[in-house]
Design an enzyme around this catalytic site. Structure first.
Site, PDB file in Angstrom:
ATOM      1  N   LYS A 189       0.835  -1.223   0.000  1.00  0.00           N
ATOM      2  CA  LYS A 189       0.000   0.000   0.000  1.00  0.00           C
ATOM      3  C   LYS A 189       0.865   1.266   0.000  1.00  0.00           C
ATOM      4  CE  LYS A 189      -3.879  -2.144   2.439  1.00  0.00           C
ATOM      5  NZ  LYS A 189      -3.270  -3.374   2.994  1.00  0.00           N
TER       6      LYS A 189
HETATM    7  N1  5IU Z   1      -6.906  -5.710   3.422  1.00  0.00           N
HETATM    8  C1  5IU Z   1      -8.197  -5.669   3.896  1.00  0.00           C
HETATM    9  N2  5IU Z   1      -9.060  -4.728   3.435  1.00  0.00           N
HETATM   10  C2  5IU Z   1      -8.712  -3.805   2.507  1.00  0.00           C
HETATM   11  C3  5IU Z   1      -7.373  -3.862   2.019  1.00  0.00           C
HETATM   12  C4  5IU Z   1      -6.507  -4.808   2.491  1.00  0.00           C
HETATM   13  O1  5IU Z   1      -8.589  -6.471   4.728  1.00  0.00           O
HETATM   14  O2  5IU Z   1      -9.550  -2.986   2.091  1.00  0.00           O
HETATM   15  I1  5IU Z   1      -6.786  -2.540   0.636  1.00  0.00           I
HETATM   16  C5  5IU Z   1      -5.932  -6.718   3.873  1.00  0.00           C
HETATM   17  C6  5IU Z   1      -5.632  -6.715   5.340  1.00  0.00           C
HETATM   18  C7  5IU Z   1      -5.303  -8.154   5.614  1.00  0.00           C
HETATM   19  C8  5IU Z   1      -6.179  -8.919   4.647  1.00  0.00           C
HETATM   20  O3  5IU Z   1      -3.923  -8.378   5.276  1.00  0.00           O
HETATM   21  O4  5IU Z   1      -6.416  -8.035   3.555  1.00  0.00           O
HETATM   22  C9  5IU Z   1      -7.503  -9.395   5.198  1.00  0.00           C
HETATM   23  O5  5IU Z   1      -7.309 -10.272   6.262  1.00  0.00           O
HETATM   24  P1  5IU Z   1      -8.522 -11.064   6.997  1.00  0.00           P
HETATM   25  O6  5IU Z   1      -9.165 -11.982   5.938  1.00  0.00           O
HETATM   26  O7  5IU Z   1      -7.824 -11.820   8.078  1.00  0.00           O
HETATM   27  O8  5IU Z   1      -9.474 -10.026   7.523  1.00  0.00           O
END
Ligand code: 5IU
Length: 268
Positions: A94
């Site tokens: 990001k």
């Molecule tokens: N992630 C999110 N939402 C977003 C973005 C990135 O959850 O909008 I941009 C990332 C954060 C984490 C993963 O690394 O995706 C989701 O993890 P979980 O499935 O454990 O919530």
């Protein structure tokens, strides 16, 4: 009812971006639209996940800066496992700074992200200079960039106008931008690839603002392509079995979203 989509293979023909083309074909051949969000903090855990769950994935997403015992050998080993198990690596960095700074962050520091990550992502907030800066490093290595158009967290500031402006930025840089992190499809142009985080088998949320939708909602209703799953797999009793379940749910949702004729061919 949303309109039926083209197959990943058909879309690989529509896109000029070499890495997007490669990913669409990989998904079609491997029958997987699952990305594991490998949010672990030890090198050994990351390599073990890549080995065991890699066969189920089209993509493995890392947060390399949460690894406590990072050494350059980790990313070399990860690269070898990815090539062996046929998945791509997405570093969820990001980026969010001016072009000159992100260029240094992408190619240098201790992580040297451009050496091993096929795909990176960036906020569109700083404007198109961020794409140019990252592109100076990534284009010659045939890497791909995803722009963050939408987020899964509650009350985020990325509204519909922001998403459309992000799409316009991508449209001006199709040589490097391959798609978006979003909760839904943003354009009728079929070469963009959409990856959706915040996915679990049932809807819900966590205690820190994360919001979950199901694979069916992401792919069939919202028209996205890849489900990104972290804790739904990592916190399961058996992460390999959980990954297989998510893979199947994602793939079935894809089959439902393409034409009935194509789906019948795949199912037979
Ligand atoms: N992630 C999110 N939402 C977003 C973005 C990135 O959850 O909008 I941009 C990332 C954060 C984490 C993963 O690394 O995706 C989701 O993890 P979980 O499935 O454990 O919530």
């Amino acid at each position: 009812m949303p309109t039926l989509k083209k197959t990943y293979a058909q879309r690989s023909i529509d896109c000029a971006h070499p890495l997007a083309k490669k990913l669409f074909l990989l998904m079609e051949n491997k029958k997987s639209n699952l990305c594991l969000s490998a949010d672990v903090t030890r090198a050994e855990q990351l390599l073990e996940l890549a080995e065991k769950i890699g066969p189920e994935l089209c993509l493995l997403k890392t947060h390399i800066d949460i690894i406590e015992d990072f050494t350059p050998s980790l990313t070399q080993q990860l690269r070898t496992i990815a090539d062996k198990n046929h998945f791509l690596i997405f570093e969820d960095r990001k980026f969010a700074d001016i072009g000159n700074t992100v260029k240094n962050q992408y190619q240098g520091g201790i992580y040297r992200i451009s050496d091993w990550a096929d795909i990176i992502n960036a906020h569109s907030l700083p404007g198109p200079g961020i794409i140019s800066g990252l592109g100076e490093v990534g284009l010659k290595k045939q890497r791909g960039l995803l722009l963050l158009a939408e987020m899964s967290s509650a009350n985020n500031l990325l509204d519909a106008e922001y998403a459309q402006k992000t799409l316009r930025m991508a449209e001006a840089h199709p040589d490097f931008v391959m798609g978006f992190i979003s909760q839904k499809k943003l354009s009728s142009n079929s070469h963009w690839i959409y990856m959706t985080p915040g996915v679990q088998l049932s809807e819900g949320k966590d205690a820190l603002g994360q919001q979950y939708i199901t694979p069916e909602k992401a792919i069939i209703e919202n028209g996205t392509d890849i489900i990104i799953v972290g804790r739904g797999i990592l916190q399961a009793n058996d992460p390999v079995i959980a990954a297989k379940k998510y893979r199947e749910a994602g793939w079935e949702a894809y089959l439902t979203s393409i034409t009935p004729k194509c789906a019948a061919t795949f199912r037979s």
